[in-house]
Design an enzyme around this catalytic site. Structure first.
Site, short mmCIF file in Angstrom:
data_model
loop_
_atom_site.label_atom_id
_atom_site.label_comp_id
_atom_site.label_asym_id
_atom_site.label_seq_id
_atom_site.Cartn_x
_atom_site.Cartn_y
_atom_site.Cartn_z
N HIS A 176 12.48 -2.60 -3.20
CA HIS A 176 11.81 -2.72 -4.51
C HIS A 176 12.58 -3.70 -5.40
O HIS A 176 13.81 -3.63 -5.47
CB HIS A 176 11.73 -1.33 -5.17
CG HIS A 176 10.96 -1.39 -6.45
ND1 HIS A 176 9.58 -1.43 -6.49
CD2 HIS A 176 11.38 -1.49 -7.74
CE1 HIS A 176 9.19 -1.52 -7.75
NE2 HIS A 176 10.26 -1.56 -8.53
N ARG A 231 0.84 -1.21 0.00
CA ARG A 231 0.00 0.00 0.00
C ARG A 231 0.87 1.25 0.00
O ARG A 231 1.96 1.24 0.56
CB ARG A 231 -0.94 0.02 1.20
CG ARG A 231 -2.04 -1.01 1.03
CD ARG A 231 -3.00 -1.04 2.16
NE ARG A 231 -3.80 -2.23 2.02
CZ ARG A 231 -5.08 -2.25 1.64
NH1 ARG A 231 -5.74 -1.15 1.41
NH2 ARG A 231 -5.71 -3.40 1.51
C1 GAR Z 1 9.77 -8.36 -2.62
O1 GAR Z 1 10.30 -8.86 -3.81
C2 GAR Z 1 9.76 -6.85 -2.63
O2 GAR Z 1 10.82 -6.29 -3.36
C3 GAR Z 1 8.45 -6.58 -3.32
O3 GAR Z 1 7.56 -7.53 -2.80
C4 GAR Z 1 8.29 -8.72 -2.51
C5 GAR Z 1 7.90 -9.17 -1.13
O4 GAR Z 1 8.41 -10.44 -0.87
N1 GAR Z 1 7.99 -5.24 -3.06
C6 GAR Z 1 7.33 -4.53 -3.93
O5 GAR Z 1 7.04 -4.93 -5.04
C7 GAR Z 1 6.96 -3.14 -3.44
N2 GAR Z 1 6.49 -2.34 -4.50
P1 GAR Z 1 8.33 -11.04 0.60
O6 GAR Z 1 6.90 -10.82 1.12
O7 GAR Z 1 8.65 -12.50 0.44
O8 GAR Z 1 9.32 -10.31 1.46
#
Ligand code: GAR
Length: 196
Positions: free
Chosen positions: A111, A93
C-alpha cells in the site's frame, strides 16, 4: 516458497520482484504465476519477459470485488499452483473471506502510504494534499477489512516543501520497489513468520 502475484496496473512492483528473483536475490523462492483482472495490464507483459506464466482472469464486471461465480474460478486456477504466498502488487480488487480462507490468509498487500494513515484509494495524493512531511509505503497481511491487516514492514519517504506530486509518487514507488522484495526474501528465509 511458491509465490503467485496479482496486479491490475503498470506492474512495476511485480517487475521489481521478478528482477530480484532473476538476479538471485530471492533464495528459496519461485514465482509460479502472475494474474491480472485487467486484460491490458502491463504486469502480464513484464511477467512474460521473465518467462513466468501470466494470465488475465475475468473478474466479472466493473466492480471493486471479484464476482461470486468468477471467484470460484480464480480460487481453482490459483490452487493448482499450490502457492505458499499470494502477493498483491497493485491489485485493485477487494478479496473476500472465502478467497482468503482458501489460501489460509497467506496473502500480503503493498500500500502506498504509512498505514494506518491514508487507507483506500489515491493515498499518495491524500498524503500530499494534507502536507504531511513523511509518507511512505506499507506491506501488510490481508484481512477482510480494507488496508487493515497486521503491518509487516514499512519504508518512509520524506516530502520536501518544494516537491511536486509527481516526484512524491516516484519516491514512494522507488521505496516500494525495495520494500516488497525485501519482505518476500525475509518470509522465504524465516526472518518474518507467516500467520498461524
Ligand atoms: C503501487 O503504488 C501500490 O502501492 C498501489 O498500486 C501501485 C501499483 O503500482 N496499490 C494500491 O493502491 C492498493 N490499494 P504498479 O502496478 O506499478 O506495481
Amino acid at each position: 516458497m511458491k509465490i503467485v502475484i496479482l496486479g491490475s496496473g503498470n506492474g512495476s512492483n511485480a517487475e521489481a520482484i521478478l528482477r530480484s528473483a532473476a538476479e538471485g536475490q530471492l533464495d528459496n523462492t519461485s514465482i509460479v504465476g502472475v494474474f491480472s483482472d485487467v486484460e491490458e495490464s502491463k504486469i502480464l507483459i513484464h511477467s512474460k519477459k521473465y518467462n513466468v506464466p501470466a494470465r488475465f482472469l475475468f473478474p466479472g464486471g466493473k466492480n471493486s470485488i471479484i464476482m461470486q461465480e468468477e471467484e470460484n474460478y480464480w480460487i481453482n486456477e490459483l490452487k493448482v499452483l499450490k502457492p505458499d504466498l499470494i502477493v498483491l502488487a497493485g491489485f485493485m480488487r477487494i478479496l473476500s473471506k472465502k478467497f482468503l480462507e482458501a489460501f489460509n490468509y497467506r496473502v500480503i498487500n503493498l500500500h502506498p502510504s504509512l498505514l494506518p494513515s491514508f487507507p483506500g484509494l489515491n493515498s499518495i495524493e491524500q498524503a500530499f494534499n494534507k502536507k504531511v512531511k513523511i509518507t511512505g509505503c506499507t506491506v501488510h497481511w490481508v484481512n477482510v477489512d480494507i488496508d487493515d491487516g497486521e503491518i509487516i514492514a514499512q519504508a518512509p519517504v520524506r516530502i520536501m516543501t518544494d516537491d511536486v506530486l509527481e516526484l512524491v509518487k516516484q519516491k514512494v514507488q522507488a521505496a516500494e520497489h525495495m520494500l516488497l522484495p525485501w519482505v518476500i526474501r525475509d518470509l522465504a528465509n524465516g526472518t518474518i513468520s507467516f500467520p498461524e
